[in-house]
Design a protein around this motif. Structure first.
Motif, PDB file in Angstrom:
ATOM      1  N   GLU A  19      18.525 -21.041 -70.213  1.00  0.00           N
ATOM      2  CA  GLU A  19      17.548 -20.213 -69.469  1.00  0.00           C
ATOM      3  C   GLU A  19      17.694 -20.739 -67.960  1.00  0.00           C
ATOM      4  O   GLU A  19      17.654 -19.847 -67.077  1.00  0.00           O
ATOM      5  N   ALA A  20      17.718 -22.135 -67.777  1.00  0.00           N
ATOM      6  CA  ALA A  20      17.931 -22.432 -66.346  1.00  0.00           C
ATOM      7  C   ALA A  20      19.134 -22.070 -65.672  1.00  0.00           C
ATOM      8  O   ALA A  20      19.102 -21.399 -64.462  1.00  0.00           O
ATOM      9  N   ALA A  21      20.153 -22.172 -66.595  1.00  0.00           N
ATOM     10  CA  ALA A  21      21.445 -21.585 -65.846  1.00  0.00           C
ATOM     11  C   ALA A  21      21.391 -20.022 -65.315  1.00  0.00           C
ATOM     12  O   ALA A  21      22.045 -19.420 -64.260  1.00  0.00           O
ATOM     13  N   SER A  22      20.932 -19.229 -66.423  1.00  0.00           N
ATOM     14  CA  SER A  22      20.916 -17.819 -66.074  1.00  0.00           C
ATOM     15  C   SER A  22      19.938 -17.253 -65.020  1.00  0.00           C
ATOM     16  O   SER A  22      20.226 -16.432 -64.290  1.00  0.00           O
ATOM     17  N   ALA A  23      18.822 -18.362 -65.118  1.00  0.00           N
ATOM     18  CA  ALA A  23      17.765 -17.966 -63.679  1.00  0.00           C
ATOM     19  C   ALA A  23      18.264 -18.086 -62.588  1.00  0.00           C
ATOM     20  O   ALA A  23      18.171 -17.432 -61.646  1.00  0.00           O
ATOM     21  N   LEU A  24      19.296 -19.349 -62.584  1.00  0.00           N
ATOM     22  CA  LEU A  24      19.856 -19.687 -61.157  1.00  0.00           C
ATOM     23  C   LEU A  24      20.743 -18.382 -60.821  1.00  0.00           C
ATOM     24  O   LEU A  24      20.905 -17.833 -59.837  1.00  0.00           O
ATOM     25  N   ARG A  25      21.414 -17.791 -61.812  1.00  0.00           N
ATOM     26  CA  ARG A  25      22.313 -16.851 -61.454  1.00  0.00           C
ATOM     27  C   ARG A  25      21.875 -15.610 -61.094  1.00  0.00           C
ATOM     28  O   ARG A  25      22.410 -14.743 -60.365  1.00  0.00           O
ATOM     29  N   SER A  26      20.486 -15.246 -61.562  1.00  0.00           N
ATOM     30  CA  SER A  26      19.863 -14.083 -61.219  1.00  0.00           C
ATOM     31  C   SER A  26      19.146 -14.295 -60.105  1.00  0.00           C
ATOM     32  O   SER A  26      18.045 -13.204 -59.624  1.00  0.00           O
ATOM     33  N   GLY A  27      19.190 -15.352 -59.376  1.00  0.00           N
ATOM     34  CA  GLY A  27      18.271 -15.539 -58.194  1.00  0.00           C
ATOM     35  C   GLY A  27      17.215 -15.969 -57.910  1.00  0.00           C
ATOM     36  O   GLY A  27      16.639 -16.385 -56.943  1.00  0.00           O
TER      37      GLY A  27
END
Ligand code: TXA
Ligand code: MG
Length: 385
Positions: A19-27
Motif C-alpha cells: 500500500e505504501a509503495a503504490s501510494a508513493l507511485r500514485s503521488g
C-alpha cells in the motif's frame, strides 16, 4: 504548535508495504522509518507531490530534499560527476552504504528543481533500515524525503511522532515497532562532493562521525580519494533554531549551583522546580529531587546511545508541560562524554542539542533566603559547536 485535538486527522497509520509503495507511485506522501529518523517521502519526479512536502511540513522551499534510493546504481543515475568524482562516490558508497551518509553532487537536469531548491545539486542516500529498503524497491521510484516533522520541531523517530506533527494532513505513515526503528536516532551526515576543488565538504554532522570520514580518507591509498580533502561548511537547512521542543530549552553550562549570577547573565525567568532535566552520564543527578522531571540520555555517558534516544527524549520533555514544566535544561554532553568509539558521536549529538536550545545557555543560581530555591539564569548564545 501541534494541531489541536479537535482538528480533522486524515493522516493514517498503515502496515502494508505494498500500500505504501503504490501510494508513493500514485503521488501520495508516505512517511517511513529509516535507521536515522522517519522521512516524509514523495516520488522525486512528481513535482506536485514534492511541492506538497514543503506545504505539509511548513518548510521553506530554499531547503533542498534528500533523494532516497534502493541501490548505489540508482543514486548514480541521479547525479552528473566527472570520472574522478564518480570514482570517489563509488568508493564512498562501497564503504558507507547502505547507511547514514548523504552524498551531494551535481543533479541530472530531469530532477524537479523543487528537489534541489534550484541549486543544481542533489543529495542522495541508500538507507539501511530493512523496511525503508523494501519500500524503495517496491516503489521503484526515487523518493525525496525530509525528516517527517513540522518545520523546526524535534525530528521524529517513531510513527507516533509523525502522527503527532502531521496527521492533520492526508499522509500515510508506515508503522514500525519503536524497538525496530531509527536506531541511529539522528539524521545522516551530509557531504558534498566538490570535484573541481578536490574537496569533500561536510555540510551536516550526523550518523557517520566526522572522525570516521577522516580515517576513511587517510586509509584510501591511490585512486580518486587521494586527491580530496575534508572541509567543513553549513548546509542551507542548518538553522540556529532547529529540533526545537515546544518548551524553551537551554544548555546547562555546569552541574554546580552558583552563589551569584555570572557576569553577562540576562535574566532569571524560571526556577529549577519548573525545569525538565535532560541529563548525560549522571552529571545533573544531584539536582533531580528539585526538578519538575528528569531523564538521563545515557547514564554510561555513551554518546551513541544518547543520540539513539535524543529526539524521543526531547519530545518526552516537551510533554511535561502538561505537568507544569516550563523549560528543558540539557546537560553539557561534551564535558561529560566517555572516551572510546562512542565519543566520536559527541559532535553530532551536541549539534542537535545546541540547535534545540537555539544556542541559549543557562546557569543555576542558589537564591539566598528562599529556603533552597534555585533560579535558572539565561546567558547570551555562544558560537556554534
Ligand atoms: O537521515 C536523514 O538524512 C533523514 C532521513 C529521512 O533520510 N532526512 C533528513 O532530511 O534529515 P532533512 O530534509 O530534514 O535534512 C536534509 C539536510 C538539510 O540540512 C539540507 O539543507 C541538506 O540535507 N541537503 C539536502 N540536499 C542538499 C543539496 N542538494 N545541497 C545541499 N544541502 C542539501
Ligand atoms: Mg529535518
Amino acid at each position: 504548535m501541534a494541531a489541536s485535538s479537535t482538528a480533522p486527522r486524515p493522516g493514517r497509520l498503515i502496515d502494508s508495504l505494498d500500500e505504501a509503495a503504490s501510494a508513493l507511485r500514485s503521488g501520495r506522501l508516505v512517511a517511513f522509518p529509516t535507521e536515522t529518523v522517519y522521512g516524509l517521502g514523495a516520488d522525486a519526479f512528481n513535482e506536485a507531490s514534492v511541492a506538497s512536502i514543503f506545504t505539509v511540513k511548513g518548510r521553506p522551499r530554499s531547503d533542498p530534499l534528500i533523494v532516497h534510493v534502493a541501490s548505489a546504481g540508482a543514486a548514480e543515475a541521479l547525479v552528473r560527476l566527472g570520472p574522478g568524482g564518480l570514482e570517489l562516490m563509488r568508493r564512498l558508497t562501497a564503504s558507507f552504504w547502505p547507511g547514514p551518509l548523504t552524498l551531494v553532487a551535481p543533479a541530472v537536469p530531469e530532477l524537479p528543481s523543487a528537489v534541489t531548491s534550484g541549486s543544481g545539486y542533489v543529495g542522495v542516500r541508500v538507507p539501511e533500515h530493512a523496511l525503508a529498503r523494501e519500500l524503495l524497491q517496491r516503489a521503484a521510484v526515487p523518493v525525496a524525503a525530509p525528516s517527517a516533522n513540522r518545520f523546526g520541531h524535534v525530528s521524529p523517530t517513531r510513527a507516533q511522532h509523525v502522527m503527532d506533527d502531521l496527521a492533520h494532513h492526508p499522509i500515510l505513515v508506515l508503522d514500525a515497532p519503536p524497538a525496530d526503528c531509527c536506531g541511529v536516532g539522528i539524521e545522516s551526515t551530509v557531504v558534498k562532493i566538490d570535484e573541481q576543488a578536490g574537496e569533500l565538504v561536510l555540510l551536516r554532522r550526523g550518523g557517520v562521525p566526522e572522525a570516521s570520514l577522516e580515517r576513511w580518507l587517510a586509509a584510501e591509498q591511490g585512486g580518486a580519494a587521494q586527491r580530496f580533502t575534508l572541509k567543513r561548511m553549513v548546509s542551507p537547512g542548518m538553522l540556529l533554531t532547529h529540533y526545537s521542543p515546544d518548551l524553551p530549552a537551554y544548555l546547562l553550562r555546569g552541574p554546580q549551583l552558583l552563589a551569584a549570577p555570572p557576569p553577562g547573565a540576562g535574566s532569571a525567568p524560571l526556577s529549577l522546580g519548573e525545569a525538565v532535566l535532560l541529563d548525560f552520564g549522571g552529571r545533573l543527578a544531584h539536582l533531580r529531587p528539585a526538578a519538575a522531571a528528569y531523564r538521563d540520555l545515557s547514564e554510561r555517558a555513551d554518546a551513541a546511545a544518547a543520540a539513539s534516544g535524543v529526539f524521543e527524549a526531547l519530545r518526552w520533555a516537551e510533554a511535561q508541560h502538561a505537568a507544569g514544566a516550563r523549560c528543558v535544561l540539557v546537560a553539557d554532553v561534551e564535558a561529560a562524554a566517555r572516551g572510546g568509539e562512542a565519543a566520536e558521536c559527541v559532535p553530532a549529538l551536541a549539534d542537535r542539542l545546541y540547535r534545540a536550545a537555539s544556542g541559549v545557555r543557562a546557569e543555576l543560581v542558589a537564591s539566598p533566603g528562599t529556603g533552597g530555591a534555585v533560579a535558572v539564569w539565561l546567558l547570551p548564545p555562544e558560537a556554534s559547536v
